[in-house]
Design a protein around this motif. Structure first.
Motif, short mmCIF file in Angstrom:
data_model
loop_
_atom_site.label_atom_id
_atom_site.label_comp_id
_atom_site.label_asym_id
_atom_site.label_seq_id
_atom_site.Cartn_x
_atom_site.Cartn_y
_atom_site.Cartn_z
N THR A 255 28.89 70.88 35.24
CA THR A 255 28.10 71.84 34.47
C THR A 255 26.61 71.64 34.79
OG1 THR A 255 27.79 70.33 32.59
CG2 THR A 255 29.79 71.72 32.59
N LYS A 256 25.80 72.55 34.30
CA LYS A 256 24.36 72.49 34.60
C LYS A 256 23.76 71.15 34.20
CE LYS A 256 21.60 74.98 32.02
NZ LYS A 256 20.88 76.15 31.48
N TRP A 257 24.13 70.65 33.02
CA TRP A 257 23.52 69.42 32.53
C TRP A 257 24.11 68.19 33.20
CZ3 TRP A 257 19.14 70.39 30.52
CH2 TRP A 257 18.93 71.61 29.86
N MET A 258 25.32 68.28 33.72
CA MET A 258 25.87 67.17 34.50
C MET A 258 25.11 67.00 35.81
SD MET A 258 29.98 67.70 34.20
CE MET A 258 30.85 67.77 32.63
N ARG A 259 24.51 68.09 36.28
CA ARG A 259 23.81 68.07 37.55
C ARG A 259 22.34 67.67 37.40
NH1 ARG A 259 27.15 72.78 37.84
NH2 ARG A 259 25.40 74.16 37.32
N LYS A 260 21.92 67.33 36.17
CA LYS A 260 20.54 66.91 35.93
C LYS A 260 20.50 65.40 35.67
CE LYS A 260 18.96 71.39 34.13
NZ LYS A 260 17.97 71.63 35.19
N GLU A 261 19.29 64.86 35.56
CA GLU A 261 19.14 63.43 35.26
C GLU A 261 19.89 63.10 33.96
OE1 GLU A 261 17.86 61.16 37.17
OE2 GLU A 261 17.34 62.66 38.68
N GLY A 262 20.58 61.96 33.97
CA GLY A 262 21.36 61.57 32.81
C GLY A 262 22.71 62.25 32.74
N GLY A 263 23.06 62.98 33.79
CA GLY A 263 24.30 63.75 33.78
C GLY A 263 25.55 62.92 33.71
N LEU A 264 25.48 61.66 34.18
CA LEU A 264 26.68 60.82 34.17
C LEU A 264 27.20 60.61 32.76
CD1 LEU A 264 28.70 59.20 35.82
CD2 LEU A 264 27.17 57.23 35.65
N ASP A 265 26.30 60.51 31.78
CA ASP A 265 26.73 60.36 30.39
C ASP A 265 27.52 61.58 29.93
OD1 ASP A 265 25.60 57.86 30.13
OD2 ASP A 265 23.71 58.62 29.31
N LEU A 266 27.08 62.76 30.34
CA LEU A 266 27.80 63.98 29.98
C LEU A 266 29.14 64.07 30.70
CD1 LEU A 266 24.83 66.50 29.96
CD2 LEU A 266 26.02 65.56 27.99
N ILE A 267 29.19 63.57 31.93
CA ILE A 267 30.45 63.52 32.66
C ILE A 267 31.45 62.65 31.90
CG2 ILE A 267 31.57 62.68 34.77
CD1 ILE A 267 28.98 63.50 36.27
N LYS A 268 30.99 61.50 31.42
CA LYS A 268 31.86 60.61 30.66
C LYS A 268 32.34 61.28 29.37
CE LYS A 268 29.85 56.34 32.47
NZ LYS A 268 29.04 55.14 32.15
N LYS A 269 31.45 62.03 28.72
CA LYS A 269 31.84 62.73 27.49
C LYS A 269 32.89 63.80 27.79
CE LYS A 269 27.53 62.05 24.92
NZ LYS A 269 26.34 62.72 24.31
N ALA A 270 32.71 64.52 28.91
CA ALA A 270 33.68 65.55 29.28
C ALA A 270 35.04 64.93 29.56
CB ALA A 270 33.18 66.32 30.50
#
Length: 355
Positions: A255-270
């Motif tokens: 997603t857009k926010w996964m592709r920005k700085e800090g995106g790994l945390d959002l990947i883990k949440k997904a």
């Protein structure tokens, strides 16, 4: 006596002097994998699918309607340049509806659009990259291209991304498909796979419903090219039993926010959302793959609830159902072969974005 023109001359007739064009309408038949198409003549070039006329077909001949009420209506949804007709001729990806305007039960594109049109999903600009593996078969015997008739080649190892007449079988088909897809406007790549006679093309990052449209059109173009070459393309997830590689359609997603700085945390949440919903999500995904079987005798990829231990997440781990790339881990952000890309991509978006 009049001279008869060779067929190739007729196929290559220059129609540039005519204002009329051929629009090849493409749709998915009742099995979920049979691709159908038919052509119609239009008075001039068209670039907007909403400007194209709706059309119909006999749904009783595709197992999508009863004989006493057989008319199914095609709605044009996406336009691509036609690599076979060239010029201003087009390929038109369609989905199917009843005469009253309701999507027929096998219309998975309509279901996917409802998810991708959700404002929360649109805001995330979901990217999908799909890796479509397939096997080329000899037409009359339905045995992999390059294999001894009724026999077996040497074991796997030298065939992956290989070159050479004793290792790469069907490259002319693959190269023709690659170039035809580029001509059509698709985002694509290609390589040889582990089993001899097996290849892969990739639909590179495409937003939302476009990933499904492009994959289906790429499948259509491949079917047309193999038709010309007199070989068969198989999307069977396990075309040859035994210790031979199966075929998959690995789906890359961000997603857009996964592709920005800090995106790994959002990947883990997904991934956490996938884990919470694992039974429901995986069952839906298996329904999207028609006839799922383990990819190999010793599966590289987790087969989830099909009788194997679930290994949900890993970094560069080919035994995991959800795999995070090394570059993604380092940077902290990141971008079954017969699956229906409309269902598969929309299920990913629905689970990870909408929860």
């Amino acid at each position: 006596m009049a001279r008869v023109s060779p067929l190739s001359n007729l196929l290559n007739l220059d129609l540039s002097g005519s204002k009329k064009i051929i629009a090849e309408y493409i749709w998915i038949g009742g099995s979920g994998m049979d691709i159908r198409s038919k052509g119609r003549t239009l008075p001039g070039p068209v670039s907007d699918p909403s400007k194209l006329p709706k059309w119909n077909y006999d749904g009783s001949s595709t197992n999508q309607a009863a004989g006493d009420d057989s008319e199914v209506i095609l709605y044009p949804q996406a336009i691509f340049k036609d690599p076979f007709g060239k010029g201003n001729n087009i390929l038109v990806m369609c989905d199917a509806y009843t005469p009253k305007g309701n999507p027929i039960p096998t219309n998975n594109r309509n279901k996917a659009v409802k998810i991708f049109d959700h404002p929360n999903v649109k805001a995330e600009e979901p990217w999908f990259g799909i890796e479509q593996e397939y096997t080329l078969l000899q037409k009359d015997v339905k045995w992999p291209l390059g294999w001894p008739l009724g026999g077996f080649p040497g074991p796997q190892g030298p065939y992956y991304c290989a070159v050479g007449a004793d290792k790469a079988f069907g490259r002319d088909v693959v190269d023709a498909h690659y170039k035809a897809c580029l001509y059509a406007g698709l985002s694509i790549g290609a390589n040889g796979e582990l089993m001899p006679g097996q290849w892969e093309f990739q639909i590179s990052p495409t937003v939302g419903i476009g990933a499904g449209d492009q994959l289906w059109v790429a499948r259509y173009i491949l079917e047309r090219i193999t038709e010309i070459c007199g070989v068969i393309v198989s999307f069977d997830p396990k075309p040859i039993e035994g210790d031979w590689n199966g075929a998959a359609a690995h789906t890359n997603f961000s997603t857009k926010w996964m592709r920005k700085e800090g995106g790994l945390d959002l990947i883990k949440k997904a991934i956490g959302k996938l884990e919470v919903c694992i039974n429901n999500t995986l069952q839906l995904m298996v329904k999207a793959t028609r006839g799922v079987s383990p990819r190999t005798m010793k599966p590289q990829t987790s087969t989830n609830y099909l009788g194997y231990e679930i290994k949900l997440i890993g970094v560069a781990d080919r035994g995991a159902s959800v795999r995070v790339g090394r570059d993604t881990e380092k940077e902290g952000k990141g971008p079954s072969s017969n699956m229906d890309p409309y269902l598969f991509t929309s299920i990913l978006a629905e689970t990870t974005i909408l929860g």
